[in-house]
Design a protein around this motif. Structure first.
Motif, PDB file in Angstrom:
ATOM      1  N   ARG A  39      -9.621  -5.814  -3.602  1.00 20.97           N
ATOM      2  CA  ARG A  39      -8.823  -6.459  -2.573  1.00 20.97           C
ATOM      3  C   ARG A  39      -9.621  -7.505  -1.800  1.00 20.97           C
ATOM      4  O   ARG A  39      -9.046  -8.390  -1.155  1.00 20.97           O
ATOM      5  CB  ARG A  39      -8.244  -5.424  -1.613  1.00 20.97           C
ATOM      6  CG  ARG A  39      -9.263  -4.820  -0.666  1.00 20.97           C
ATOM      7  CD  ARG A  39      -8.679  -3.646   0.124  1.00 20.97           C
ATOM      8  NE  ARG A  39      -7.466  -4.013   0.826  1.00 20.97           N
ATOM      9  CZ  ARG A  39      -6.604  -3.116   1.327  1.00 20.97           C
ATOM     10  NH1 ARG A  39      -6.835  -1.801   1.168  1.00 20.97           N
ATOM     11  NH2 ARG A  39      -5.535  -3.499   1.969  1.00 20.97           N
ATOM     12  N   ILE A  73     -10.343  -0.345  -5.347  1.00 20.02           N
ATOM     13  CA  ILE A  73      -9.609  -1.313  -4.542  1.00 20.02           C
ATOM     14  C   ILE A  73     -10.391  -1.715  -3.281  1.00 20.02           C
ATOM     15  O   ILE A  73     -10.432  -2.899  -2.903  1.00 20.02           O
ATOM     16  CB  ILE A  73      -8.229  -0.744  -4.167  1.00 20.02           C
ATOM     17  CG1 ILE A  73      -7.348  -0.655  -5.421  1.00 20.02           C
ATOM     18  CG2 ILE A  73      -7.543  -1.596  -3.097  1.00 20.02           C
ATOM     19  CD1 ILE A  73      -6.071   0.120  -5.224  1.00 20.02           C
ATOM     20  N   ALA A  96      -2.171  -3.142  -2.513  1.00 22.23           N
ATOM     21  CA  ALA A  96      -3.458  -2.445  -2.481  1.00 22.23           C
ATOM     22  C   ALA A  96      -3.337  -1.061  -1.862  1.00 22.23           C
ATOM     23  O   ALA A  96      -4.065  -0.139  -2.226  1.00 22.23           O
ATOM     24  CB  ALA A  96      -4.475  -3.274  -1.704  1.00 22.23           C
ATOM     25  N   ILE A 154      -3.747  -7.825  -6.724  1.00 25.69           N
ATOM     26  CA  ILE A 154      -3.422  -6.468  -7.157  1.00 25.69           C
ATOM     27  C   ILE A 154      -1.908  -6.296  -7.205  1.00 25.69           C
ATOM     28  O   ILE A 154      -1.219  -6.557  -6.210  1.00 25.69           O
ATOM     29  CB  ILE A 154      -4.030  -5.424  -6.203  1.00 25.69           C
ATOM     30  CG1 ILE A 154      -5.561  -5.579  -6.161  1.00 25.69           C
ATOM     31  CG2 ILE A 154      -3.642  -4.011  -6.616  1.00 25.69           C
ATOM     32  CD1 ILE A 154      -6.232  -4.713  -5.101  1.00 25.69           C
TER      33      ILE A 154
END
Length: 417
Positions: free
Chosen positions: A327, A317, A338, A334
């Protein structure tokens, strides 16, 4: 943490079949663990060994006695693995089939006019069973809405819907769509605070590979797993049931022992593979804890797995090395946020301007195995409220590596329509 112990990740990967290559595709990275985890080499060896044995349980011969001992050992191993000092384990067709059987039994034995409660986050394995058998038994079904933003349901959400006439409850331990783990103990506590005698049945299928199972602390009556999602193989499911669920009238042969829940002769080799799984957790716990107590080693393994998978999803992420994380990619969204501490080894995403199936195909062409979740009967309960026709599920386990995550990030950063 697992990656901080020199050589440990390599030792872990050496214990699994097809860890970095597919017998059909060749070299690949396996990020489709929620669809079925990798299989322990010991499980494949055990399966082959027992497939050749012609004898069955319940006969008066040496082989039959040995098979019974192996089954009893496996049940004891699972009791240690899942921290279940009471109740019993039994085998069925699949985790889904076992959830249906437990929920059916609880519903048809519920008092007339009572209720069944469950959540909209649940996999249809439990949700379908609860709704179907509530209707057949003449019970009202109460839906607890999950939080779309976090991809999970809380104890507080259950508490808001609870009434004393709730007789059956279902809980999802981990979501195979959002990747979030639910606080089963807290949810069960909220249920029992209002309806102390409620039968509580948990779908542990997605959660089992990603952390500890502590049945003794949950105060529940049923828990199901699918062994192929926790390093064993396809073809069977395992359930644990409490003594009081065991005692309810249930489907069984006439004049059979009242506590029996299995039908027909079970596969001793399948049971034996669960001992292999527990032995693996024991070995791993020994590497990370050094404890002399088996239960403590297994708990340590679960904690280490959870911590390392959190490290991997954090890298996915937020980025690793000089690679930006998901991200930071403008074309990627997402699911469930996140920064979600409930995440268990799974990140679901969408890519702007691209169908998820096309993204999965492109990744597969690069040797990265992921999966499309569509807004169908499996995942529509999660995706429809978000206005999403589909998403890409990236699911990992503790044998995956940060280098594999980096390869995924490089591929995702370059993906365009």
């Amino acid at each position: 943490m697992l990656h901080q112990t020199p050589g440990l990740i390599d030792d872990i990967r050496a214990r699994f079949a097809h860890v970095d290559s597919c017998p059909f595709q060749g070299s690949r990275i396996f990020f489709e663990n929620a669809g079925g985890a990798l299989t322990l080499n010991s499980v494949t060896e055990t399966s082959a060994k027992f497939a050749a044995i012609p004898d069955n349980q319940g006969r008066d011969n040496v082989a039959s006695h040995a098979l019974v001992d192996i089954i009893n050992t496996a049940k004891a191993d699972m009791a240690t693995f899942m921290s279940a000092p009471s109740g019993q384990f039994f085998m069925g067709e699949s985790g889904t089939e076992l959830l249906f059987r437990m929920i059916r039994t609880a519903c048809v034995n519920a008092p007339s006019g009572s209720k069944v409660i469950g959540s909209s986050i649940e996999h249809p394995a439990s949700r379908s069973a609860a709704r179907r058998w509530a209707e057949i038994a003449g019970l009202d079904y109460v839906n607890v809405p999950h939080d779309d933003a976090t991809g999970m349901v809380t104890a507080e959400a259950y508490a808001e819907q609870m009434t004393p006439d709730v007789a059956v409850a279902t809980i999802l331990h981990g979501s195979p769509v959002t990747g979030m783990g639910m606080d089963v103990a807290a949810i069960a506590h909220a249920i029992r605070a209002v309806s102390p005698d409620c039968f509580i049945i948990v779908d542990g299928i997605q959660h089992a590979a990603h952390g500890q199972i502590d049945i003794a602390s949950y105060d529940i009556d049923g828990y199901a797993v699918s062994p192929y999602k926790v390093f064993s193989r396809h073809g069977f499911g395992i359930a644990w049931i409490s003594d009081r669920l065991t005692a309810l009238p249930h489907d069984q042969l006439i004049n059979a022992p009242a506590s029996g829940w299995e039908f027909g002769t079970r596969d001793t080799g399948a049971y034996a593979t669960m001992s292999d799984v527990v032995a693996y957790f024991d070995w791993l716990g020994g590497r990370v804890s050094g404890s002399e107590d088996r239960s403590e080693r297994i708990r340590a393994a679960g904690a280490a797995i959870h911590a390392y998978e959190t490290h991997l999803t954090h890298a996915m992420i937020n980025g690793t090395g000089n690679l930006p994380g998901l991200r930071e990619m403008d074309h990627v969204s997402i699911l469930a946020g996140a920064d979600n501490p409930a995440r268990e080894g799974l990140v679901s995403i969408t890519v702007k301007g691209m169908a998820s199936a096309d993204v999965v195909t492109k990744l597969n062409q690069l040797g990265i195995r992921t999966h499309t979740r569509k807004a169908d009967h499996y995942s529509g309960n999660v995706l429809d409220p978000l206005g999403l026709p589909d998403c890409i599920r990236i699911s990992l386990c503790h044998y995956n590596t940060e280098h594999e995550v980096a390869q995924l990030l490089a591929a995702m950063n370059a993906i365009t329509d």
